[in-house]
Enzyme design. Structure first.
Site, PDB file in Angstrom:
ATOM      1  N   THR A 232       3.838 -76.801  -5.620  1.00 25.03           N
ATOM      2  CA  THR A 232       2.866 -76.781  -4.526  1.00 25.03           C
ATOM      3  C   THR A 232       2.764 -78.214  -4.030  1.00 25.03           C
ATOM      4  O   THR A 232       3.204 -79.131  -4.713  1.00 25.03           O
ATOM      5  CB  THR A 232       1.483 -76.357  -5.088  1.00 25.03           C
ATOM      6  N   ARG A 260      -0.381 -61.264  -4.370  1.00 24.51           N
ATOM      7  CA  ARG A 260      -1.051 -62.227  -5.258  1.00 24.51           C
ATOM      8  C   ARG A 260      -1.388 -63.493  -4.468  1.00 24.51           C
ATOM      9  O   ARG A 260      -0.553 -64.064  -3.783  1.00 24.51           O
ATOM     10  CB  ARG A 260      -0.135 -62.579  -6.424  1.00 24.51           C
ATOM     11  N   VAL A 261      -2.624 -63.893  -4.569  1.00 28.53           N
ATOM     12  CA  VAL A 261      -3.033 -65.143  -3.941  1.00 28.53           C
ATOM     13  C   VAL A 261      -3.461 -66.078  -5.060  1.00 28.53           C
ATOM     14  O   VAL A 261      -4.224 -65.692  -5.943  1.00 28.53           O
ATOM     15  CB  VAL A 261      -4.188 -64.902  -2.938  1.00 28.53           C
ATOM     16  N   ASP A 263      -4.526 -70.276  -6.340  1.00 26.03           N
ATOM     17  CA  ASP A 263      -5.664 -71.170  -6.096  1.00 26.03           C
ATOM     18  C   ASP A 263      -5.511 -71.971  -4.812  1.00 26.03           C
ATOM     19  O   ASP A 263      -6.504 -72.405  -4.218  1.00 26.03           O
ATOM     20  CB  ASP A 263      -5.830 -72.144  -7.273  1.00 26.03           C
ATOM     21  N   THR A 283      -2.358 -78.740  -8.249  1.00 27.87           N
ATOM     22  CA  THR A 283      -1.120 -77.969  -8.420  1.00 27.87           C
ATOM     23  C   THR A 283      -1.086 -77.517  -9.877  1.00 27.87           C
ATOM     24  O   THR A 283      -1.629 -78.196 -10.747  1.00 27.87           O
ATOM     25  CB  THR A 283       0.141 -78.807  -8.127  1.00 27.87           C
ATOM     26  N   GLY A 284      -0.451 -76.396 -10.130  1.00 25.23           N
ATOM     27  CA  GLY A 284      -0.354 -75.912 -11.515  1.00 25.23           C
ATOM     28  C   GLY A 284      -0.822 -74.481 -11.640  1.00 25.23           C
ATOM     29  O   GLY A 284      -0.775 -73.718 -10.676  1.00 25.23           O
TER      30      GLY A 284
HETATM   31  N1  ASP Z   1      -1.120 -73.440  -7.983  1.00 25.13           N
HETATM   32  C1  ASP Z   1      -0.019 -72.730  -7.399  1.00 25.13           C
HETATM   33  C2  ASP Z   1      -0.300 -71.256  -7.484  1.00 25.13           C
HETATM   34  O1  ASP Z   1      -0.852 -70.826  -8.477  1.00 25.13           O
HETATM   35  C3  ASP Z   1       1.277 -72.994  -8.028  1.00 25.13           C
HETATM   36  C4  ASP Z   1       1.563 -74.424  -8.326  1.00 25.13           C
HETATM   37  O2  ASP Z   1       0.796 -75.282  -8.006  1.00 25.13           O
HETATM   38  O3  ASP Z   1       2.589 -74.715  -8.901  1.00 25.13           O
HETATM   39  O4  ASP Z   1       0.098 -70.542  -6.610  1.00 25.13           O
END
Ligand code: ASP
Length: 394
Positions: A232, A260-261, A263, A283-284
């Site tokens: 992200t 699916r949504v 964060d 991110t994560g």
């Molecule tokens: N946070 C993002 C999500 O869950 C994915 C990511 O940041 O790697 O869609």
């Protein structure tokens, strides 16, 4: 076997959060420099132009959007915009949001198909509707009405990675070569785990070759199949006057369920900005971040006097708390926060040091000097690929 598995963290993991705080952490309680832009590591290449724009009087949100548009437009960035890895049906679905500090407004879109620059669509929702969030088909139709072109976001590279993922799971469904394939072998009872992995890996290599996946990125495609990646970009910016804004954009988890949504488009989770305090983004592991309203928690922590780093660490500890410090689960999650206080003080914090020694989590910063800095980790060690792959040789 040629693919690289993230290092197991048997030696690195600490069993308790309180032991994990790194002493070298540079908690900035004093102010930083302004103007300033902070973002995830994948925004580094786009900071120069955005910083010049901001320094010359450009709006803080527009500056942040200039950064995230870079990865959205890049077909080789498989976690954002064009070229993002699709959902389980092979359709790219994007999420994004933004907050404009000076006017205290927000916009957001979730599960959008066929439109590349969803961060700009989020801004359009903010500026051209009385709503904050649009999702799915409605968001796509709104984007088209606003003049955004419909385009195919599924690059050949991402399509082949998705197809490899589909066919790899053909043991459990009807995708991929079946029992009539000359190379199909019945599983032999009692085969050791390591040997099973070797067989699986060879099979993956064969399918990848059949799908025309270039040998150069075959190992990385296989890794993305075995361990669905995330990725992200978040960006926050503050100008000389102390105005702040932020935005986040993503294609979300690879092979997610349609609809699916995560964060990223959730105001208060993937991004939050308050003109009185500052801005933060994430991110994560999206599901974990939603449950603690990460970005909002951080901004509120700063409002109550915590430094950016302390504020981020507190949010990370809430994720750990949600799992009662259970490292057997927490090792499979990760979270990085990018935090900017309105006076220019900033921090990048993460649950773990990174994915491996060679892939530390980073925050990219431009305050006159462009740089990428390692984040400060709550826990020493590296997160593990998910789902668990017992017996997988290095
Ligand atoms: N946070 C993002 C999500 O869950 C994915 C990511 O940041 O790697 O869609």
């Amino acid at each position: 076997m040629s693919f690289s598995r993230r290092d197991f963290l048997t030696t690195a993991v600490v069993g308790s959060v309180s032991l994990g705080l790194q002493p070298e952490a540079s908690a900035q309680s004093g102010g930083g420099k302004r103007p300033i832009i902070v973002c995830a590591g994948n925004g580094y290449d786009y900071l120069e132009e955005a910083y010049t724009f901001l320094k010359n009087g450009g709006d803080t949100l527009d500056a942040a959007l200039k950064v995230v548009k870079g990865p959205e437009d890049d077909p080789n960035e498989t976690s954002v915009g064009l070229g993002g890895i699709p959902n389980e049906e092979g359709v790219v679905e994007l999420d994004a949001c933004c907050m404009h500090g000076p006017t205290r407004r927000a916009g957001s879109v979730g599960g959008v198909r066929n439109i590349k620059n969803v961060s700009l669509v989020a801004k359009a929702v903010m500026e051209h509707t009385g709503h904050v969030m649009l999702v799915g088909e409605g968001a796509e139709r709104f984007a088209v009405a606003m003049g955004f072109p419909r385009e195919n976001l599924l690059t050949e590279k991402a399509r082949k990675i998705w197809l490899l993922w589909k066919e790899y799971h053909s043991i459990g469904d009807w995708w991929g070569p079946g029992i009539s394939d000359p190379k199909w072998n019945a599983p032999v009872k009692g085969t050791p785990q390591a040997q099973l992995w070797q067989i699986k890996y060879q099979r993956l290599e064969e399918i990848a070759a059949n799908l025309g996946i270039d040998p150069e990125w075959r190992a990385s495609a296989i890794h993305k199949v075995l361990f669905p990646p995330t990725g992200t970009i978040h960006c926050s910016a503050a100008n000389e006057k102390g105005e702040v804004s932020g935005c986040t954009t993503t294609s979300g988890l690879a092979y997610k369920l349609p609809g699916r949504v995560g964060d990223s488009p959730i105001i208060g989770a993937g991004c939050y900005t308050d003109q009185d305090v500052g801005s933060a983004g994430a991110t994560g592991s999206g599901e974990e971040n939603i449950k603690i309203a990460g970005a909002h928690t951080i901004v509120e922590n700063m409002r109550h006097g915590m430094s950016p780093q302390e504020a981020g660490m507190d949010a990370l500890k809430r994720i750990v708390r949600n799992y009662n410090n259970d490292m057997s689960k927490l090792q499979y999650m990760d979270m990085t926060y990018y935090i900017l206080r309105k006076d220019g003080a900033y921090a990048g914090v993460s649950l773990w040091d990174g994915y491996s020694e060679h892939e530390p989590h980073k925050i990219a910063v431009h305050d006159g000097t462009r740089r990428a800095e390692k984040t400060v980790a709550l826990m020493k060690g590296y997160s593990q690929d998910y789902p668990p792959a017992l017996g997988l040789p290095k």
